[in-house]
Motif scaffolding. Sequence first.
Motif, PDB file in Angstrom:
ATOM      1  N   CYS A   1     -35.271  -0.510  16.564  1.00 52.47           N
ATOM      2  CA  CYS A   1     -35.474  -0.026  15.200  1.00 52.47           C
ATOM      3  C   CYS A   1     -36.012  -1.128  14.301  1.00 52.47           C
ATOM      4  O   CYS A   1     -35.632  -2.295  14.431  1.00 52.47           O
ATOM      5  N   ASP A   2     -36.853  -0.716  13.393  1.00 57.67           N
ATOM      6  CA  ASP A   2     -37.283  -1.585  12.307  1.00 57.67           C
ATOM      7  C   ASP A   2     -36.081  -1.786  11.357  1.00 57.67           C
ATOM      8  O   ASP A   2     -35.068  -1.095  11.481  1.00 57.67           O
ATOM      9  N   TRP A   3     -36.202  -2.697  10.414  1.00 53.90           N
ATOM     10  CA  TRP A   3     -35.127  -2.921   9.432  1.00 53.90           C
ATOM     11  C   TRP A   3     -35.432  -2.229   8.098  1.00 53.90           C
ATOM     12  O   TRP A   3     -35.050  -1.086   7.908  1.00 53.90           O
ATOM     13  N   ALA A   4     -36.188  -2.920   7.205  1.00 51.32           N
ATOM     14  CA  ALA A   4     -36.376  -2.372   5.847  1.00 51.32           C
ATOM     15  C   ALA A   4     -37.076  -1.018   5.873  1.00 51.32           C
ATOM     16  O   ALA A   4     -38.118  -0.849   6.493  1.00 51.32           O
ATOM     17  N   GLY A   5     -36.470  -0.058   5.197  1.00 52.08           N
ATOM     18  CA  GLY A   5     -37.065   1.273   5.114  1.00 52.08           C
ATOM     19  C   GLY A   5     -36.699   2.173   6.278  1.00 52.08           C
ATOM     20  O   GLY A   5     -36.995   3.369   6.260  1.00 52.08           O
ATOM     21  N   THR A   6     -36.062   1.584   7.302  1.00 56.34           N
ATOM     22  CA  THR A   6     -35.672   2.372   8.478  1.00 56.34           C
ATOM     23  C   THR A   6     -34.153   2.374   8.638  1.00 56.34           C
ATOM     24  O   THR A   6     -33.526   3.436   8.653  1.00 56.34           O
ATOM     25  N   MET A   7     -33.549   1.173   8.721  1.00 62.05           N
ATOM     26  CA  MET A   7     -32.096   1.067   8.894  1.00 62.05           C
ATOM     27  C   MET A   7     -31.401   0.537   7.635  1.00 62.05           C
ATOM     28  O   MET A   7     -30.222   0.785   7.425  1.00 62.05           O
TER      29      MET A   7
ATOM     30  N   GLY B   1     -39.676   3.346  13.268  1.00 60.11           N
ATOM     31  CA  GLY B   1     -40.042   2.539  12.103  1.00 60.11           C
ATOM     32  C   GLY B   1     -40.684   3.367  11.007  1.00 60.11           C
ATOM     33  O   GLY B   1     -40.995   4.539  11.210  1.00 60.11           O
ATOM     34  N   ASP B   2     -40.867   2.739   9.840  1.00 57.90           N
ATOM     35  CA  ASP B   2     -41.314   3.498   8.657  1.00 57.90           C
ATOM     36  C   ASP B   2     -42.755   3.239   8.257  1.00 57.90           C
ATOM     37  O   ASP B   2     -43.218   3.797   7.273  1.00 57.90           O
ATOM     38  N   THR B   3     -43.466   2.365   8.986  1.00 59.50           N
ATOM     39  CA  THR B   3     -44.833   2.035   8.554  1.00 59.50           C
ATOM     40  C   THR B   3     -45.850   2.349   9.648  1.00 59.50           C
ATOM     41  O   THR B   3     -45.485   2.534  10.816  1.00 59.50           O
TER      42      THR B   3
HETATM   43 MG    MG Z   1     -39.928  -1.245   7.507  1.00 56.41          MG
END
Ligand code: MG
Length: 274
Positions: free
Chosen positions: A10-16, A182-184
Amino acid sequence: MLKGVQGVICDWAGTMVDFGSLSPVAAFKEAFERYGFEVSFEEIRTFMGMLKFEHTKAILALAKERFLKQFGRYPTEEDARAIYHSFEPALFDSLAHYSKPIRGAVQFAEVLKQRGIQLGSTTGYTCSMMEVVTHEAAKEGYRPDCYVSPSAYLPGRPHPFMIYKNAIELEIYPLSSIIKIGDTISDIHEGLNAGCWSIGVAMSGNELGLSYEEMEALPKELLSEKCALARKRLYDAGAHYVIDGIWEALPLLEIINEKIIQGEKPCLIGFARV
Ligand SMILES: [Mg+2]
């Protein structure tokens, strides 16, 4: 019989953590302003997910004609370095404040643990930024088994190397049994380039680009319009599936798990995007 999902990365910012991926956007805005050059939130969000210095250069390249008009020359690596120099402290100021887990993140990690599925992670943050983020997230109960940052020796997204490093550290294979979330756009490409299942989150991250409060305040119709656009951008980037947020990941885990057991592999729509 084939084993199912071996790992989720998993991605971090915006995802978790950091609903809306707000921390880097605010810091970029401030850093560019300090340099005397205005950039829009949209220009900043276009390249989210990349290593932050590469991200700085990409914003400058996108806005280079405006830069030329204002400064009488095109932006250089030196300009990027100067802007990045004020980006880092601005980000560190806000990072701790924006590292709260997103709804469902802690529960998702717990289910993976119960099922013996490894949880890895990749990011566009440097190692020192990640020290802050992982520390804050752990206080709230989110602790993935592994995290990998890009560095001078390990190119970041959209390259697949951070996923390979997760796979090595977590001792999981084949890559076709790993899910990347992820979010991007660059998250989606990273997952595809690695040969993994690549999942986008549309509502909690960069593509919607709103804080939880801003999202809640939007009229329902406008919100669903914006979400549909965010989903489309992630699908257009090649995502195998798009969900609203990590709170919707469990049913998808079951679907992909079943596909892997049946011998299905993630198709390589849009592979090798750099
Ligand atoms: Mg992100």
